[in-house]
Scaffold this motif. Structure first.
Motif, PDB file in Angstrom:
ATOM      1  N   LEU A  93       0.774  -1.293  -0.100  1.00 52.92           N
ATOM      2  CA  LEU A  93      -0.088  -0.025  -0.007  1.00 52.92           C
ATOM      3  C   LEU A  93       0.928   1.259   0.005  1.00 52.92           C
ATOM      4  CD1 LEU A  93      -2.995  -0.902   2.457  1.00 52.92           C
ATOM      5  CD2 LEU A  93      -3.076   0.060   0.331  1.00 52.92           C
ATOM      6  N   ILE A  94       2.059   1.208   0.773  1.00 48.87           N
ATOM      7  CA  ILE A  94       2.899   2.362   0.578  1.00 48.87           C
ATOM      8  C   ILE A  94       3.397   2.627  -0.636  1.00 48.87           C
ATOM      9  CG2 ILE A  94       4.954   3.382   2.005  1.00 48.87           C
ATOM     10  CD1 ILE A  94       4.396   1.563   4.239  1.00 48.87           C
ATOM     11  N   VAL A  95       3.896   1.597  -1.209  1.00 46.59           N
ATOM     12  CA  VAL A  95       4.656   1.671  -2.501  1.00 46.59           C
ATOM     13  C   VAL A  95       3.756   1.991  -3.593  1.00 46.59           C
ATOM     14  CG1 VAL A  95       5.701   0.320  -4.421  1.00 46.59           C
ATOM     15  CG2 VAL A  95       6.248   0.049  -2.117  1.00 46.59           C
ATOM     16  N   GLN A  96       2.401   1.500  -3.571  1.00 47.57           N
ATOM     17  CA  GLN A  96       1.452   1.774  -4.466  1.00 47.57           C
ATOM     18  C   GLN A  96       0.758   3.333  -4.196  1.00 47.57           C
ATOM     19  OE1 GLN A  96      -2.142   2.535  -3.217  1.00 47.57           O
ATOM     20  NE2 GLN A  96      -2.676   3.139  -5.190  1.00 47.57           N
ATOM     21  N   SER A  97       0.793   3.813  -3.152  1.00 45.70           N
ATOM     22  CA  SER A  97       0.603   5.204  -2.903  1.00 45.70           C
ATOM     23  C   SER A  97       1.615   6.072  -3.405  1.00 45.70           C
ATOM     24  CB  SER A  97       0.258   5.382  -1.369  1.00 45.70           C
ATOM     25  OG  SER A  97      -0.419   6.805  -1.190  1.00 45.70           O
ATOM     26  N   VAL A  98       2.712   5.922  -2.869  1.00 50.43           N
ATOM     27  CA  VAL A  98       3.870   6.699  -3.436  1.00 50.43           C
ATOM     28  C   VAL A  98       3.883   6.928  -4.956  1.00 50.43           C
ATOM     29  CG1 VAL A  98       6.437   7.218  -3.620  1.00 50.43           C
ATOM     30  CG2 VAL A  98       5.229   6.611  -1.250  1.00 50.43           C
ATOM     31  N   HIS A  99       3.971   5.762  -5.622  1.00 52.01           N
ATOM     32  CA  HIS A  99       3.849   5.682  -6.937  1.00 52.01           C
ATOM     33  C   HIS A  99       2.787   6.550  -7.653  1.00 52.01           C
ATOM     34  CE1 HIS A  99       4.680   3.715 -10.829  1.00 52.01           C
ATOM     35  NE2 HIS A  99       3.468   3.475 -11.023  1.00 52.01           N
ATOM     36  N   PHE A 100       1.720   6.079  -7.305  1.00 49.79           N
ATOM     37  CA  PHE A 100       0.222   6.800  -7.639  1.00 49.79           C
ATOM     38  C   PHE A 100       0.288   8.307  -7.767  1.00 49.79           C
ATOM     39  CE2 PHE A 100      -3.936   8.574  -6.915  1.00 49.79           C
ATOM     40  CZ  PHE A 100      -4.588   8.228  -8.134  1.00 49.79           C
ATOM     41  N   LEU A 101       0.964   8.876  -6.478  1.00 52.62           N
ATOM     42  CA  LEU A 101       0.943  10.405  -6.469  1.00 52.62           C
ATOM     43  C   LEU A 101       1.998  10.765  -7.154  1.00 52.62           C
ATOM     44  CD1 LEU A 101       0.295  10.633  -2.621  1.00 52.62           C
ATOM     45  CD2 LEU A 101      -1.126  11.348  -4.408  1.00 52.62           C
ATOM     46  N   ARG A 102       3.356  10.202  -7.067  1.00 52.18           N
ATOM     47  CA  ARG A 102       4.335  10.587  -8.028  1.00 52.18           C
ATOM     48  C   ARG A 102       3.727  10.862  -9.522  1.00 52.18           C
ATOM     49  NH1 ARG A 102       7.102  13.304  -5.323  1.00 52.18           N
ATOM     50  NH2 ARG A 102       8.448  12.409  -3.794  1.00 52.18           N
ATOM     51  N   GLU A 103       2.948   9.871 -10.098  1.00 51.76           N
ATOM     52  CA  GLU A 103       2.423   9.862 -11.430  1.00 51.76           C
ATOM     53  C   GLU A 103       1.497  10.910 -11.652  1.00 51.76           C
ATOM     54  OE1 GLU A 103       0.955   5.946 -12.708  1.00 51.76           O
ATOM     55  OE2 GLU A 103       2.762   5.634 -13.557  1.00 51.76           O
ATOM     56  N   THR A 104       0.547  11.062 -10.583  1.00 46.38           N
ATOM     57  CA  THR A 104      -0.599  11.956 -10.650  1.00 46.38           C
ATOM     58  C   THR A 104       0.011  13.358 -10.410  1.00 46.38           C
ATOM     59  OG1 THR A 104      -1.921  10.336  -9.486  1.00 46.38           O
ATOM     60  CG2 THR A 104      -2.837  12.599  -9.562  1.00 46.38           C
ATOM     61  N   TYR A 105       1.067  13.734  -9.761  1.00 47.06           N
ATOM     62  CA  TYR A 105       1.694  14.913  -9.624  1.00 47.06           C
ATOM     63  C   TYR A 105       3.124  14.878  -9.633  1.00 47.06           C
ATOM     64  CZ  TYR A 105      -2.658  15.464  -6.742  1.00 47.06           C
ATOM     65  OH  TYR A 105      -4.123  15.620  -6.406  1.00 47.06           O
ATOM     66  N   PRO A 106       3.536  14.827 -11.135  1.00 46.89           N
ATOM     67  CA  PRO A 106       4.819  14.598 -11.515  1.00 46.89           C
ATOM     68  C   PRO A 106       5.830  15.796 -11.226  1.00 46.89           C
ATOM     69  CG  PRO A 106       3.585  14.989 -13.369  1.00 46.89           C
ATOM     70  CD  PRO A 106       2.436  14.910 -12.322  1.00 46.89           C
ATOM     71  N   ASN A 107       5.405  16.976 -10.972  1.00 52.63           N
ATOM     72  CA  ASN A 107       6.114  17.939 -10.770  1.00 52.63           C
ATOM     73  C   ASN A 107       6.318  18.206  -9.401  1.00 52.63           C
ATOM     74  OD1 ASN A 107       6.451  18.399 -13.518  1.00 52.63           O
ATOM     75  ND2 ASN A 107       4.314  19.779 -13.710  1.00 52.63           N
ATOM     76  N   SER A 108       6.109  17.433  -8.593  1.00 49.51           N
ATOM     77  CA  SER A 108       6.388  17.487  -7.087  1.00 49.51           C
ATOM     78  C   SER A 108       7.781  17.508  -6.633  1.00 49.51           C
ATOM     79  CB  SER A 108       5.527  16.539  -6.390  1.00 49.51           C
ATOM     80  OG  SER A 108       4.131  17.099  -6.378  1.00 49.51           O
TER      81      SER A 108
END
Length: 140
Positions: free
Chosen positions: A125-140
């Motif tokens: 869940l941790i890995v999935q969440s980090v991956h999802f947010l990095r894809e959704t907000y790539p300029n963070s």
């Protein structure tokens, strides 16, 4: 203008955990600290007075509302331990089905203790969440 309440602070994560009244909850907070740190590779930071967050991203909604938030995190609250993962990804729901004993709110997953859940699923869940947010907000 809207003022974001939950911001990253310089408060000590260890000091916060040490002040958790319930001994078992404090032990679980240290277990979660290790799991989240090891899984994300990020240093734990306090967000607001009671959330331990890992990494961060900047979000901006269509409404114009924007701010910063941790990629993932947890909080050892009095009643239950709150786990914070990204919402909006269907993979999250599938993983939650295998997590173990928990309840879910809109954005939080609540557990009584670490022993009630599958730690490997927690890591997923941790890995999935980090991956999802990095894809959704790539300029963070």
């Amino acid at each position: 203008m809207y003022e974001q309440k939950t911001k990253e602070t310089d408060n000590s994560v260890i000091e916060f955990i040490e002040n958790v009244d319930n001994t078992k909850k404090r032990e679980d907070a240290y277990k979660l600290l290790d799991i989240f740190t090891e899984t994300t590779g990020y240093e734990a930071k306090m967000w607001g007075p009671s959330i331990i967050g890992f990494g961060s991203y900047h979000y901006k909604y269509a409404t114009g509302h924007e701010g910063d938030a941790p990629l993932v995190g947890f909080s050892p609250r009095k009643a239950k331990i709150s786990l914070y993962f990204a919402t909006g990804d269907t993979e999250r729901e599938a993983l939650l089905n295998d997590l173990g004993k928990h309840t879910s709110g809109k954005a939080c997953v609540y557990i009584n203790k670490v022993a009630d859940i599958n730690v490997d699923i927690l890591k997923a869940l941790i890995v999935q969440s980090v991956h999802f947010l990095r894809e959704t907000y790539p300029n963070s």
